[in-house]
Each structure stands twice: as C-alpha cells, then as structure tokens.
Scaffold this motif. Structure first.
Motif, PDB file in Angstrom:
ATOM      1  N   ALA A  73       0.852  -1.202   0.000  1.00 38.19           N
ATOM      2  CA  ALA A  73       0.000   0.000   0.000  1.00 38.19           C
ATOM      3  C   ALA A  73       0.885   1.250   0.000  1.00 38.19           C
ATOM      4  CB  ALA A  73      -0.901  -0.003   1.240  1.00 38.19           C
ATOM      5  N   VAL A 101       2.765   0.179  -4.639  1.00 41.50           N
ATOM      6  CA  VAL A 101       2.137   1.471  -4.893  1.00 41.50           C
ATOM      7  C   VAL A 101       3.042   2.535  -4.277  1.00 41.50           C
ATOM      8  CG1 VAL A 101       0.038   2.833  -4.822  1.00 41.50           C
ATOM      9  CG2 VAL A 101      -0.098   0.332  -4.606  1.00 41.50           C
ATOM     10  N   TRP A 127       2.626   0.978  -9.244  1.00 45.15           N
ATOM     11  CA  TRP A 127       1.502   1.896  -9.416  1.00 45.15           C
ATOM     12  C   TRP A 127       1.856   3.210  -8.732  1.00 45.15           C
ATOM     13  CZ3 TRP A 127      -3.170  -1.622  -7.506  1.00 45.15           C
ATOM     14  CH2 TRP A 127      -3.280  -2.722  -8.369  1.00 45.15           C
ATOM     15  N   GLN A 129       0.397   6.548  -6.683  1.00 42.94           N
ATOM     16  CA  GLN A 129      -0.744   7.087  -5.932  1.00 42.94           C
ATOM     17  C   GLN A 129      -0.683   8.614  -5.910  1.00 42.94           C
ATOM     18  OE1 GLN A 129      -0.150   8.440  -2.493  1.00 42.94           O
ATOM     19  NE2 GLN A 129      -2.256   9.219  -2.566  1.00 42.94           N
ATOM     20  N   VAL A 155      -3.357   5.229  -8.746  1.00 46.38           N
ATOM     21  CA  VAL A 155      -4.265   5.071  -7.615  1.00 46.38           C
ATOM     22  C   VAL A 155      -4.617   6.469  -7.121  1.00 46.38           C
ATOM     23  CG1 VAL A 155      -4.495   4.231  -5.246  1.00 46.38           C
ATOM     24  CG2 VAL A 155      -3.222   2.869  -6.929  1.00 46.38           C
ATOM     25  N   THR A 157      -6.309   8.571  -4.318  1.00 49.21           N
ATOM     26  CA  THR A 157      -6.799   8.455  -2.942  1.00 49.21           C
ATOM     27  C   THR A 157      -7.842   9.533  -2.687  1.00 49.21           C
ATOM     28  OG1 THR A 157      -4.701   7.523  -2.215  1.00 49.21           O
ATOM     29  CG2 THR A 157      -6.106   8.472  -0.511  1.00 49.21           C
ATOM     30  N   VAL A 222      -6.948   3.241 -13.739  1.00 51.47           N
ATOM     31  CA  VAL A 222      -6.997   4.129 -12.573  1.00 51.47           C
ATOM     32  C   VAL A 222      -7.849   3.482 -11.483  1.00 51.47           C
ATOM     33  CG1 VAL A 222      -7.568   6.443 -11.752  1.00 51.47           C
ATOM     34  CG2 VAL A 222      -6.844   6.116 -14.132  1.00 51.47           C
ATOM     35  N   LEU A 223      -7.238   3.258 -10.325  1.00 54.37           N
ATOM     36  CA  LEU A 223      -7.985   2.709  -9.192  1.00 54.37           C
ATOM     37  C   LEU A 223      -8.333   3.844  -8.243  1.00 54.37           C
ATOM     38  CD1 LEU A 223      -5.472   0.535  -9.935  1.00 54.37           C
ATOM     39  CD2 LEU A 223      -6.765  -0.830  -8.285  1.00 54.37           C
ATOM     40  N   LYS A 225      -8.916   4.785  -4.257  1.00 53.34           N
ATOM     41  CA  LYS A 225      -8.569   4.243  -2.928  1.00 53.34           C
ATOM     42  C   LYS A 225      -9.229   5.068  -1.836  1.00 53.34           C
ATOM     43  CE  LYS A 225      -4.557   3.373   0.075  1.00 53.34           C
ATOM     44  NZ  LYS A 225      -4.509   4.459   1.049  1.00 53.34           N
ATOM     45  N   ALA A 241     -13.360   3.923 -13.136  1.00 52.71           N
ATOM     46  CA  ALA A 241     -12.315   3.303 -12.317  1.00 52.71           C
ATOM     47  C   ALA A 241     -12.059   1.873 -12.787  1.00 52.71           C
ATOM     48  CB  ALA A 241     -12.719   3.313 -10.843  1.00 52.71           C
ATOM     49  N   ILE A 245     -10.324   0.331  -4.036  1.00 51.19           N
ATOM     50  CA  ILE A 245      -9.615  -0.127  -2.832  1.00 51.19           C
ATOM     51  C   ILE A 245     -10.405   0.322  -1.612  1.00 51.19           C
ATOM     52  CG2 ILE A 245      -7.442  -0.130  -1.548  1.00 51.19           C
ATOM     53  CD1 ILE A 245      -6.001   0.605  -4.167  1.00 51.19           C
TER      54      ILE A 245
END
Ligand code: FNR
Length: 356
Positions: A73, A101, A127, A129, A155, A157, A222-223, A225, A241, A245
């Motif tokens: 993470a 990440v 990845w 973030q 990612v 957030t 693209v995630l 979180k 997305a 997460i």
C-alpha cells in the motif's frame, strides 16, 4: 522472522517520533485498532477433501496480470525508515512479485523507484498514488511523471479531503521532514514547497466528475482508494475506475468509520465483479488475506508491516514481510481445501465471539 519480530526490531531501531508517525492513527485511534480487531473476529470454515498438491495464489490486477495477492500500500517517507528508502522497498516488492504502490509523498522520485524495481525483476508492476489537486494542471503533471517513469496503473486516494489529525504527531510537533529529505515527486510542481508534511497536494473540493477526468487523460488503469460506502463503489465504476480499494487509510483519517474489512462485503456486492475490489487496513497474517479474499477482495494491501520490515532490515526486511504473508496465505489456502484464490467463498467466513 515473524512480522511481530520485525515490528519489535523496527521499534528498537527507529527514532520514537518516526516510529509514532507510522504506528499512529487519527484522534483516539479507534479505527486503527478496529482494523486489526475485525480480522480477529473472523474465522475460517474450511472445506475438506477438495485440496491440491499445488496452488496458484496469483491475482489478476490492473497493470499486473499475475501478481502476489498482497500489494504494498502507498505509505509516505520511506527514507525515514531506512536510508535505502523506496528503492529498497521497490526491489523487494519486485523480487517477490508484488505490486508496489509508490506515492506523491515518497522520498524518492517515481522514475528512480521504477528503475530500482527493474533491478530486481524485468517487468515489475509499480503503481503511482496521487490526490486530486485543486489545480488540474498539478494533477496532470503528476500523471505524466508516472506515465513517463513506467508505472502500470494510477491510484487516486479520495479519503483525504483534509489532512488527518494524527494525535501522536501533534504531540511530538512532527510537521516537517528532517533536513535532507523531501517529497521528491512534488519538486517543481507549481506552488508546492517540498519538505512540509502538510503541503502534500490534497483538496477538500474534488468531485466524481474531477475523478472521471483522470481515466480520460491517461491510458493507464486508474484505481480509486478510500471507498467505504457501496454507493461510492458504484460511482467509481460509472466514472471509469479500473479498481476500488476499500480503505480507511489505516485509521489515519476519520476516526469514526467502520473497520475496512467490515465494509468489504457490501462494496464487493455493489461492484458485482465489474472491476477488482481490493482492501487494506489491519492485514497482519496469511489467514487475514484468506478472510479478505473470501469476502470479495481480489488482493489486499499492507502498509505498516512493510515499513517495519524496511526499518528492521532494509530490502531483506521488506522481502521477509511479503514472503511470510505469501507463504502463510498459501498454507491457509491449502488447509481450507483451496487451489485458487476463488475457491475461498463468503460462506467460509464465520464471525466468532471474542469470548470463544
Ligand atoms: C499511509 N497511507 C497512505 N495512503 C495513501 O493513499 N497515501 C499516502 O501517502 C499514505 N501514507 C501513509 C503513511 C503511513 C505512515 C501509513 C501507515 C499509511 C495509508 C496506506 O496506504 C494504507 O491505507 C494503510 O496503511 C493500510 O493499513 P495498515 O496495513 O497500515 O494497517
């Protein structure tokens, strides 16, 4: 070395202010402890006479086809843990086949992090973030830097509209990085002086529409979180997305939210298999991974355990954390009669009373 032993070694090594920066959470640290307790309450109900000599524990993730089911993470400032910093973490994650990440708040620039990962594996998955900055050009600069470095996913957030109130940091007056350290990805961004812990680009005002701009501006998956509410998981899918997460930032933001694990089943149900669902917060043993995967996660993230491994023994310490979790998980999967991660199903998790 067990994760507990690595934690204890890290605690002995680190400046107590830096130890508390990592170990601590927001406010009364209720969520920090709830994350781990949620796993303590969950027990596995194994299936028998259906196992296999060999098991495949790899997970198919955005930008990482056959990844370990445990990812690193995003956590800030690895050079506070060890002089080798994010480079050591990157080599360790790549060597163990785990997604790393790395983030906006890294003390090593993203291109150097990816280069370090490539020293350990030919095709590592790193990845990047980031937060949604109020100025879209700052966000876009970070996206381009991650693309150029060779990151395989982004990612975003979204649980940090404002900076978390970390009780221990406030007590210690820890608001600035020590001399010689900086959030390297923030160099030369318009209006962001590197070095200040509170100037990591965040914004209280972004919307789903702002999030939706990111998948439009890049070909990278693209995630998102920091999702806890199932309605937000649906919005994430609708806004492009490639993964969700489930996370409460390791108990470092709002101190009145549920444990991340307890939010996972409803999010998994809302997403209904359209994109992978990951979770982080409180994962400390292989059986925790089994529980999360049974409740709908494709993979889990670990934050603090990686930092303790790094502080205790640099690259080797991070490798020990990731290898231990993977081996414990494989062992648990075998004991539950599973061959693949998907053999762990929701009916195999029961809630045990703490008095058992
Ligand atoms: C974090 N986390 C975090 N998350 C994020 O999106 N950007 C960041 O810069 C950071 N920084 C950070 C620093 C430190 C010291 C910690 C402990 C955590 C949150 C992190 O990605 C993850 O959600 C939690 O750490 C997961 O909980 P565990 O594994 O630490 O219990």
């Amino acid at each position: 070395m067990t994760l507990r032993a690595l934690h204890d070694a890290a605690r002995r090594t680190l400046d107590p202010v830096h130890y508390d920066y990592v170990a601590g959470g927001a406010a009364e640290e209720r969520v920090l402890s709830a994350n781990e307790r949620a796993f303590d309450r969950c027990l596995l109900l194994p299936r028998v006479l259906c196992g296999s000599e060999t098991r495949d524990t790899t997970a198919c993730l955005p930008g990482a086809q056959r990844a370990a089911p445990v990812i690193v993470a995003p956590t800030a400032f690895h050079r506070l843990m060890h002089p080798d910093g994010e480079g050591a973490t990157a080599r360790a994650a790549a060597a163990e086949g785990a997604v790393l990440v790395t983030g906006t708040a890294a003390t090593t620039a993203v291109d150097a992090v990816v280069a370090a990962a490539r020293e350990a594996a030919p095709d590592p998955a790193v990845w990047f973030q980031l937060y949604l900055h109020p100025r879209a050009e700052v966000t876009e600069t970070l996206v381009r830097r991650a693309e150029r470095a060779g990151c395989t996913a982004l990612v975003v957030t979204v649980d940090s509209a404002v900076f978390g109130r970390h009780t221990r940091d406030l007590r210690h007056g820890f608001t600035e990085l020590p001399p010689g350290h900086a959030a390297e990805n923030m160099r030369d961004l318009p209006g962001a002086p590197p070095g200040s812990l509170t100037d990591i680009p965040m914004s209280a005002a972004p919307t789903w529409r702002d999030f939706g701009e990111i998948p439009r501006m890049t070909a990278l998956p693209v995630l998102v979180k920091g999702v806890l509410h199932p309605a937000d998981a649906r919005l994430a899918v609708e806004h492009g997305a490639s993964g969700v997460i489930v996370s409460n930032h390791g108990g470092r933001q709002c101190d009145a939210v549920p444990a991340a694990l307890d939010c996972l089943p409803a999010v998994a149900e809302a997403v209904a298999g359209r994109i992978p669902v990951l979770m982080d917060g409180g994962v400390r043993r292989g059986s925790d991974i089994a529980v999360a995967l049974a409740l709908g996660a494709t993979a889990v993230g670990v934050g603090r355990p990686v930092m303790w491994g790094l502080a205790a023994d640099g690259e080797a310490g991070v490798r020990a954390v990731l290898a231990t979790l993977r081996d414990e998980y494989d062992h648990t999967l075998a004991l539950c009669g599973g061959r693949h991660n998907a053999d762990l199903t929701r009916d195999m998790v029961v809630r045990g009373g703490e008095t058992w």
